[in-house]
Design a protein around this motif. Structure first.
Motif, PDB file in Angstrom:
ATOM      1  N   ALA A   1       0.845  -1.199   0.000  1.00 49.09           N
ATOM      2  CA  ALA A   1       0.000   0.000   0.000  1.00 49.09           C
ATOM      3  C   ALA A   1       0.875   1.241   0.000  1.00 49.09           C
ATOM      4  O   ALA A   1       1.597   1.509   0.962  1.00 49.09           O
TER       5      ALA A   1
ATOM      6  N   GLU B   1      -3.120   4.731  -0.349  1.00 47.20           N
ATOM      7  CA  GLU B   1      -3.674   3.435  -0.728  1.00 47.20           C
ATOM      8  C   GLU B   1      -3.972   2.579   0.506  1.00 47.20           C
ATOM      9  O   GLU B   1      -3.452   2.828   1.596  1.00 47.20           O
ATOM     10  N   VAL B   2      -4.783   1.561   0.293  1.00 45.44           N
ATOM     11  CA  VAL B   2      -5.146   0.607   1.333  1.00 45.44           C
ATOM     12  C   VAL B   2      -4.856  -0.790   0.816  1.00 45.44           C
ATOM     13  O   VAL B   2      -5.188  -1.116  -0.332  1.00 45.44           O
TER      14      VAL B   2
ATOM     15  N   VAL C   1      -9.283  -4.754   5.677  1.00 44.33           N
ATOM     16  CA  VAL C   1      -8.143  -3.853   5.588  1.00 44.33           C
ATOM     17  C   VAL C   1      -6.946  -4.490   6.293  1.00 44.33           C
ATOM     18  O   VAL C   1      -7.006  -4.800   7.483  1.00 44.33           O
TER      19      VAL C   1
ATOM     20  N   LEU D   1      -2.491   0.235   5.886  1.00 41.01           N
ATOM     21  CA  LEU D   1      -2.793   1.574   5.387  1.00 41.01           C
ATOM     22  C   LEU D   1      -1.505   2.236   4.933  1.00 41.01           C
ATOM     23  O   LEU D   1      -0.534   2.285   5.695  1.00 41.01           O
TER      24      LEU D   1
ATOM     25  N   SER E   1      -1.115   5.342   4.401  1.00 43.39           N
ATOM     26  CA  SER E   1      -1.040   6.597   5.151  1.00 43.39           C
ATOM     27  C   SER E   1      -2.274   6.675   6.034  1.00 43.39           C
ATOM     28  O   SER E   1      -3.232   5.918   5.848  1.00 43.39           O
TER      29      SER E   1
ATOM     30  N   MET F   1      -5.744   7.349   7.491  1.00 48.44           N
ATOM     31  CA  MET F   1      -7.025   7.615   6.839  1.00 48.44           C
ATOM     32  C   MET F   1      -8.111   7.655   7.907  1.00 48.44           C
ATOM     33  O   MET F   1      -8.478   6.610   8.454  1.00 48.44           O
TER      34      MET F   1
ATOM     35  N   LEU G   1     -11.008   4.841   8.977  1.00 41.50           N
ATOM     36  CA  LEU G   1     -10.646   3.528   8.461  1.00 41.50           C
ATOM     37  C   LEU G   1      -9.575   2.928   9.359  1.00 41.50           C
ATOM     38  O   LEU G   1      -8.617   3.605   9.737  1.00 41.50           O
TER      39      LEU G   1
ATOM     40  N   PRO H   1      -9.176   4.767  -1.578  1.00 43.40           N
ATOM     41  CA  PRO H   1     -10.467   4.855  -0.877  1.00 43.40           C
ATOM     42  C   PRO H   1     -11.661   5.073  -1.793  1.00 43.40           C
ATOM     43  O   PRO H   1     -12.770   4.643  -1.469  1.00 43.40           O
TER      44      PRO H   1
END
Length: 318
Positions: A25, A29-30, A74, A77, A79, A81, A84, A109
């Motif tokens: 990620a 992004e996830v 998930v 991560l 970054s 978010m 989430l 997302p």
């Protein structure tokens, strides 16, 4: 990681379970650990090499990936978010590439939303295509309570959801499906259900909205529209692509009675709407069968054979 791959265009047998690098990620992004994906008609065309302007010419870019939609959790991560967290249950779609038939996908997302609470993520994989039905009926056709809706291909992946949505929107729903699936579409909310093998366009109508998921005989079904009626098609006749697309384009001259054709580009908002419909009981998944990743060729073969009753789901993990 494990993923479904193919080294050449061809029949379902070209598909196999192989390994590819696990994605990471990046910022914004996830990383999603995929529980399941489903088999979609566009993937059949891509795998067979029938849309090479989109998927690439023979000999380029192989091995290729498969899979459009996904459900999962998930896993990382890229970054921070807000809203989430690791372990959140999500569902969504790849952007403009295939590849969700794999253990992990990296997405942004805008490509997903939180999945409905309490819904099994493998069964839930039958529903992401519902964003297409929402766009077709709510946003393109603007279906209103009391209007007459015809759903062609009513037992398929998009069609069965359109029947359920039509009922939720307060329409009078007529469904066309194969004889063996008429019980299903009635159970889902169709007021009338007819066998497409014995009931043609000449036997039906008029309708305020026609949703066509098949793509053939568009002119015959367009003639069923009442004054002010709207027709939306999510398919065209791949065996007669040029005349089929030309007809769709030509109908723009008819204003409100034109055939509205679109290629679904679901967004976070659409997936959030889909989640809301499920959580309030307006939609439920219809799963024809669940296949392991190693058996993805069988799922493709079954979808190509026709007689669809909901969705063919590919279990990845979970």
């Amino acid at each position: 990681m494990r993923a479904a791959l193919y080294d050449r265009y061809g029949p379902p047998e070209v598909l196999y379970e192989g390994t590819v690098p696990k994605p990471v990620a990046g910022p914004g992004e996830v990383l999603v650990r995929v529980h399941a994906t489903s088999v979609n008609g566009g993937e059949l065309l891509g795998r067979a090499g029938r849309v090479r302007l989109v998927t690439g010419l023979t000999g380029r870019g192989f091995p290729k990936r498969i899979g459009i939609d996904f459900t999962g959790e998930v896993a990382a991560l890229g970054s921070a978010m807000p809203g989430l967290a690791l372990g959140d249950r999500v569902w969504g779609v790849m952007s403009r590439t295939f590849g969700s038939a794999a253990e992990f996908v990296a997405v942004r997302p805008r490509q997903f939303a939180l999945a409905p609470a309490g819904l099994d993520l493998v069964e839930a994989a039958a529903l992401p295509v519902g964003t297409t039905a929402i766009t077709a009926l709510r946003d393109k056709a603007r279906l209103k309570p009391g209007e007459r809706l015809l759903v062609r291909g009513a037992s398929g992946g998009v069609g069965n959801i359109a029947v359920q949505l039509g009922r939720a929107y307060g329409a009078r729903v007529t469904a066309l499906a194969r004889a063996a699936n008429l019980d299903l579409v009635r159970e889902l909310g169709a007021d009338e259900a007819f066998d497409y093998a014995t009931t043609g366009a000449a036997d039906l109508g008029p309708f305020d909205v026609v949703l066509d998921t098949v793509g053939t005989e568009l002119s015959a079904y367009r003639r069923l529209l009442a004054p002010g009626g709207r027709m939306v098609s999510i398919a065209f006749d791949i065996d007669h692509a040029v005349p089929s697309i030309s007809y769709i384009l030509a109908t723009t001259a008819f204003g409100s009675r034109r055939v509205r054709f679109f290629s679904g580009r679901p967004t976070h908002r659409l997936f959030a709407d889909l989640t809301e419909y499920v959580e309030r009981g307006a939609l439920r998944p219809v799963v024809d069968a669940v296949h392991p990743l190693a058996d993805i060729a069988t799922a493709h073969r079954a979808l190509e054979a026709g007689g669809v009753r909901g969705k063919r789901v590919i279990r990845i993990t979970g």
